[in-house]
Design a protein around this motif. Structure first.
Motif, mmCIF file in Angstrom:
data_model
loop_
_atom_site.group_PDB
_atom_site.id
_atom_site.type_symbol
_atom_site.label_atom_id
_atom_site.label_comp_id
_atom_site.label_asym_id
_atom_site.label_seq_id
_atom_site.Cartn_x
_atom_site.Cartn_y
_atom_site.Cartn_z
ATOM 1 N N ALA A 55 40.985 47.206 42.478
ATOM 2 C CA ALA A 55 40.596 48.258 41.535
ATOM 3 C C ALA A 55 39.258 48.830 41.990
ATOM 4 O O ALA A 55 38.501 48.164 42.702
ATOM 5 C CB ALA A 55 40.484 47.694 40.124
ATOM 6 N N PRO A 56 38.935 50.060 41.579
ATOM 7 C CA PRO A 56 37.613 50.616 41.894
ATOM 8 C C PRO A 56 36.503 49.766 41.288
ATOM 9 O O PRO A 56 36.698 49.103 40.267
ATOM 10 C CB PRO A 56 37.657 52.007 41.248
ATOM 11 C CG PRO A 56 39.114 52.326 41.112
ATOM 12 C CD PRO A 56 39.790 51.024 40.858
ATOM 13 N N ALA A 57 35.341 49.795 41.900
ATOM 14 C CA ALA A 57 34.222 48.995 41.418
ATOM 15 C C ALA A 57 33.824 49.371 39.995
ATOM 16 O O ALA A 57 33.294 48.545 39.245
ATOM 17 C CB ALA A 57 33.028 49.159 42.360
ATOM 18 N N ALA A 98 40.329 55.904 50.246
ATOM 19 C CA ALA A 98 39.460 56.995 49.815
ATOM 20 C C ALA A 98 39.678 57.320 48.339
ATOM 21 O O ALA A 98 38.721 57.590 47.597
ATOM 22 C CB ALA A 98 39.716 58.234 50.677
ATOM 23 N N ALA A 99 40.935 57.280 47.896
ATOM 24 C CA ALA A 99 41.230 57.544 46.486
ATOM 25 C C ALA A 99 40.614 56.471 45.590
ATOM 26 O O ALA A 99 40.113 56.764 44.501
ATOM 27 C CB ALA A 99 42.744 57.613 46.275
ATOM 28 N N LEU A 100 40.638 55.233 46.036
ATOM 29 C CA LEU A 100 40.042 54.143 45.264
ATOM 30 C C LEU A 100 38.528 54.270 45.221
ATOM 31 O O LEU A 100 37.913 54.147 44.147
ATOM 32 C CB LEU A 100 40.432 52.795 45.877
ATOM 33 C CG LEU A 100 41.854 52.322 45.596
ATOM 34 C CD1 LEU A 100 42.322 51.336 46.666
ATOM 35 C CD2 LEU A 100 41.926 51.677 44.206
ATOM 36 N N LEU A 101 37.921 54.514 46.359
ATOM 37 C CA LEU A 101 36.468 54.629 46.402
ATOM 38 C C LEU A 101 35.989 55.855 45.644
ATOM 39 O O LEU A 101 34.861 55.871 45.135
ATOM 40 C CB LEU A 101 35.988 54.678 47.853
ATOM 41 C CG LEU A 101 36.241 53.403 48.678
ATOM 42 C CD1 LEU A 101 35.824 53.606 50.132
ATOM 43 C CD2 LEU A 101 35.498 52.219 48.069
ATOM 44 N N GLY A 148 44.986 49.877 43.473
ATOM 45 C CA GLY A 148 45.617 50.121 44.757
ATOM 46 C C GLY A 148 46.280 48.856 45.262
ATOM 47 O O GLY A 148 45.859 47.747 44.925
ATOM 48 N N ILE A 149 47.327 49.029 46.064
ATOM 49 C CA ILE A 149 48.042 47.902 46.653
ATOM 50 C C ILE A 149 48.204 48.165 48.144
ATOM 51 O O ILE A 149 48.714 49.206 48.558
ATOM 52 C CB ILE A 149 49.435 47.705 46.022
ATOM 53 C CG1 ILE A 149 49.323 47.518 44.501
ATOM 54 C CG2 ILE A 149 50.145 46.524 46.654
ATOM 55 C CD1 ILE A 149 50.674 47.434 43.800
ATOM 56 N N LEU A 185 35.104 47.324 46.151
ATOM 57 C CA LEU A 185 36.340 47.261 45.382
ATOM 58 C C LEU A 185 36.409 45.899 44.694
ATOM 59 O O LEU A 185 35.821 44.920 45.170
ATOM 60 C CB LEU A 185 37.568 47.438 46.278
ATOM 61 C CG LEU A 185 37.788 48.800 46.941
ATOM 62 C CD1 LEU A 185 39.005 48.735 47.880
ATOM 63 C CD2 LEU A 185 37.982 49.903 45.918
ATOM 64 N N ILE A 186 37.159 45.841 43.607
ATOM 65 C CA ILE A 186 37.376 44.579 42.902
ATOM 66 C C ILE A 186 38.719 44.005 43.349
ATOM 67 O O ILE A 186 39.752 44.670 43.236
ATOM 68 C CB ILE A 186 37.401 44.791 41.374
ATOM 69 C CG1 ILE A 186 36.087 45.401 40.889
ATOM 70 C CG2 ILE A 186 37.675 43.473 40.655
ATOM 71 C CD1 ILE A 186 36.146 45.874 39.443
#
Length: 331
Positions: free
Chosen positions: A137-139, A202-205, A212-213, A228-229
């Protein structure tokens, strides 16, 4: 020490034809391929260079050659449709000295691409290795573990976008299986397919998706640095690449997925030819070079051969098709 391979190319050229060919060529040494000669071994990677199948094929190639099991191994790429273009080509082959790298992605691609050739149309040789899937997951996410994410996901599936690789691939299969285990309708999963790990990263950050997987190769460094987590990994054991991230099972979800890779051969080959190929794979697996490669790449050693591998493939086909139907990707 390599075991004797009785008839690796058995049936490709009959003995009288070999003799006639040798005479016609003036007896020139090396112009006729004898049965048991591994110099013609070919290995198909049914995807573009640089991906997982291609990488595993080239590691296999290197180990075969450096360990002395064969003098030369050619790796070639056949791109397209989740590997099913290569699968169709394999089904038309007559060469016993050919192996095709494949894996879980191809199991789903057969159905999502409505492939005329199925895995049951070719010959299973061995499962080799597997890799875990990493859910992140995002931070800035409001949850720090998989149970927190699933709670938010269940409350609003459509508003919880999940990034991953190609549609119908391992990442989406895992999303569907986790949704099913969590009591979420897999058909409601908002899965966003990206062409590569860099795009989904990039989408996650950028905080554009809720989770994301992908594999630890794509997301592991960002988990280790805290960008990221790490929510969970999908295999039965934790990954050495992200050892602090728990498994789905230990987090309370009865889901295990390994992004495994294996080898197939042409249909209609003799029992002896299949045994020779299988023994070659076992010989490669038993080398120190292969053990080192498995550790270096963060792979899980999942060697499985013979009828057990065939049964495993049948089970995977049934499991994957069921979840793809629930997701709505196949009818």
């Amino acid at each position: 020490m390599p075991l004797s391979r009785r008839s690796f190319l058995a049936g490709t050229v009959a003995a009288p034809a070999l003799a006639a060919a040798a005479g016609a060529l003036g007896g020139c040494a090396g112009t006729v391929v004898q049965p048991g000669d591994l110099s013609r071994l070919r290995l198909m990677a049914p995807a573009s260079p640089g991906g997982g199948w291609d990488t595993t094929a080239r590691v296999f190639q290197r180990v075969v050659q450096t360990s002395g099991l064969a003098r030369n191994v050619q790796v070639f790429n056949v791109e397209g449709a989740g590997g099913t273009i290569g699968l169709g080509q394999l089904a038309r082959e007559t060469d016993d000295a050919l192996l095709m790298m494949m894996g879980l992605v191809m199991v789903g691609a057969v159905d999502t691409n409505d492939s005329a050739t199925r895995l049951s149309d070719v010959t299973p040789i061995a499962r080799l290795i597997g890799e875990t899937e990493l859910i992140v997951a995002p931070a800035e996410a409001p949850y720090t573990d998989i149970r927190g994410f699933v709670e938010a996901w269940a409350a609003d599936p459509a508003g919880t976008p999940i990034a991953g690789g190609s549609a119908g691939g391992t990442d989406q299969i895992l999303a569907g299986l986790l949704a099913e285990a969590a009591g979420i309708d897999p058909g409601q999963v908002n899965y966003i397919a990206y062409s590569g790990g860099g795009e989904s990263l990039a989408a996650l950050l950028g905080n554009q998706v809720a989770a994301g997987i992908s594999g630890p190769t794509d997301y592991g460094e960002q988990v280790r640095t805290g960008d990221l987590i790490g929510l969970a990994v999908s295999t039965a054991e934790r990954s050495d690449q992200v050892p602090d991230v728990p498994t789905l099972v230990e987090s309370g979800f009865d889901v295990e997925v390994s992004n495994w890779r294996g080898l197939m051969a042409r249909p209609g080959m003799s029992r002896e030819a299949r045994e020779d190929l299988t023994q070659l794979v076992v010989d490669v697996h038993d080398t120190p070079e292969w053990a080192e490669a498995v550790e270096t790449n963060g792979w899980d050693d999942l060697l499985l051969t013979g009828d057990e591998y065939g049964d495993f493939l049948a089970d995977e086909e049934a499991r994957v098709r069921a979840i793809l139907e629930q997701i709505g990707l196949v009818q």
